[in-house]
Scaffold this active site. Structure first.
Site, PDB file in Angstrom:
ATOM      1  N   GLU A 151       0.814  -1.205   0.000  1.00 31.01           N
ATOM      2  CA  GLU A 151       0.000   0.000   0.000  1.00 31.01           C
ATOM      3  C   GLU A 151       0.854   1.265   0.000  1.00 31.01           C
ATOM      4  OE1 GLU A 151      -3.976   1.747   2.212  1.00 31.01           O
ATOM      5  OE2 GLU A 151      -2.753   0.245   3.246  1.00 31.01           O
ATOM      6  N   HIS A 192      -5.238   8.061   0.466  1.00 32.71           N
ATOM      7  CA  HIS A 192      -3.811   8.382   0.485  1.00 32.71           C
ATOM      8  C   HIS A 192      -3.389   9.107  -0.790  1.00 32.71           C
ATOM      9  CE1 HIS A 192      -3.315   6.116   4.142  1.00 32.71           C
ATOM     10  NE2 HIS A 192      -3.864   5.062   3.584  1.00 32.71           N
ATOM     11  N   ARG A 221     -12.682  10.462   4.841  1.00 38.66           N
ATOM     12  CA  ARG A 221     -12.835   9.101   5.369  1.00 38.66           C
ATOM     13  C   ARG A 221     -14.269   8.591   5.335  1.00 38.66           C
ATOM     14  NH1 ARG A 221      -8.287   5.862   5.584  1.00 38.66           N
ATOM     15  NH2 ARG A 221      -6.700   6.684   6.958  1.00 38.66           N
ATOM     16  N   GLU A 250     -12.814   1.565   2.451  1.00 38.14           N
ATOM     17  CA  GLU A 250     -12.221   1.595   3.789  1.00 38.14           C
ATOM     18  C   GLU A 250     -12.569   2.913   4.483  1.00 38.14           C
ATOM     19  OE1 GLU A 250      -7.898   0.618   5.836  1.00 38.14           O
ATOM     20  OE2 GLU A 250      -7.970   1.748   3.971  1.00 38.14           O
TER      21      GLU A 250
END
Length: 295
Positions: A151, A192, A221, A250
């Site tokens: 990741e 990210h 988020r 996520e």
């Protein structure tokens, strides 16, 4: 594409009743439930068997996510820690095989989150990480693990691989060192990329055929579709590289517990964090994600 969700969307701790969340994921229409690697070393043979059976009965694929603890840092400057980490991963891969999972993603090349109060050594961690991941990839193949997703994390959480360009180069270096490590791939996450990339679409194109796992979520988020992420750009890039793999959302919206502490969630990100409300948000996000990424 197969679409999934990370179980910790509903949790405050890095653990949970995975069988419960398998059933929930199935009921909401997900193909995948991503679970945390941390608790698996404590599972008994019977627990692993039950987890695999539950996933099979509900038609849900299990994938695994891991933010490695410092003692499992495959790039540690301490040779004893690196040796311990490799043994940890070998045991984890065997357990993944027993629960029927063949994909793991995260900062497998390092540890998470990095403590920036300590001095960092990007060059040394990069080089040791390549050597360690090459060994891990070969070991994982023996247990049928098809994907080790490395990741690309934002600079505040890790320093080794921040961009898709770095991720692609790291994977290429691993494969040059170990030809059998074809299961080592790039993992991208929209959250990210929003921090690190000048262009999210170009980042996806940079990963190209090396992309093995894709995480989604908004800049804040929230679940996909509830924020300002450039989904059309993301969709176009994924189609351009012919990506047809796993897409796991996520989101993190609940404060408190170790999850809230590690993810830095200090307030309720959405107005209603009751389970019913979270379920509704997830279902709508899944419908949005399928529509925007597959049509």
């Amino acid at each position: 594409m197969q679409h999934g969700i990370y179980y910790a969307y509903w949790e405050r701790e890095w653990d949970g009743d995975y069988k419960y969340y398998i059933k929930k994921a199935a009921a909401l229409g997900f193909d995948i439930l991503e679970i945390a690697a941390g608790p698996l070393p404590e599972y008994t043979k019977n627990q692993m068997k039950e987890l695999r059976q539950c996933a099979k009965e509900h038609g849900v694929r299990l994938t695994v996510g891991y933010g490695p603890a410092p003692e499992n840092n495959i790039a540690s400057p301490d040779a004893a820690v690196r040796a311990h980490a490799l043994e940890f991963y070998k045991d984890l891969f065997e357990r993944m095989e027993k629960i029927g999972s063949d994909l793991i993603g995260g900062a497998l090349y390092s540890c998470w989150p990095i403590d920036y109060h300590e001095l960092i050594d990007k060059k040394g961690d990069w080089e040791r990480g390549i050597e360690g991941i090459a060994k891990m990839g070969k070991a994982a193949a023996q247990y049928g693990i098809q994907t080790l997703g490395l990741e690309c994390l934002n600079r505040f959480e890790n320093h080794v691989i921040n961009t898709a360009k770095e991720g692609a180069q790291f994977v290429k270096n691993v494969r040059e060192l170990e030809k059998e490590a074809v299961n080592v791939k790039v993992m991208l996450d929209t959250f990210h990329m929003n921090i690190e990339e000048e262009s999210i679409g170009n980042a996806i194109r940079t990963a190209g055929e090396l992309l093995g796992h894709f995480h989604t979520g908004e800049c804040n988020r929230m679940v996909p579709g509830a924020g300002r992420m450039p989904w059309k750009e993301i969709s176009d890039a994924l189609k351009e590289i012919h990506y047809s793999g796993t897409v796991v959302m996520e989101p993190f919206v609940i404060p408190g517990g170790q999850v809230g502490k590690d993810i830095r969630i200090w307030r309720e990100i959405v107005p209603d964090i009751s389970e019913n409300a979270l379920d509704g948000d997830a279902k709508r996000a899944l419908e949005f994600q399928r529509r925007i990424l597959e049509t």
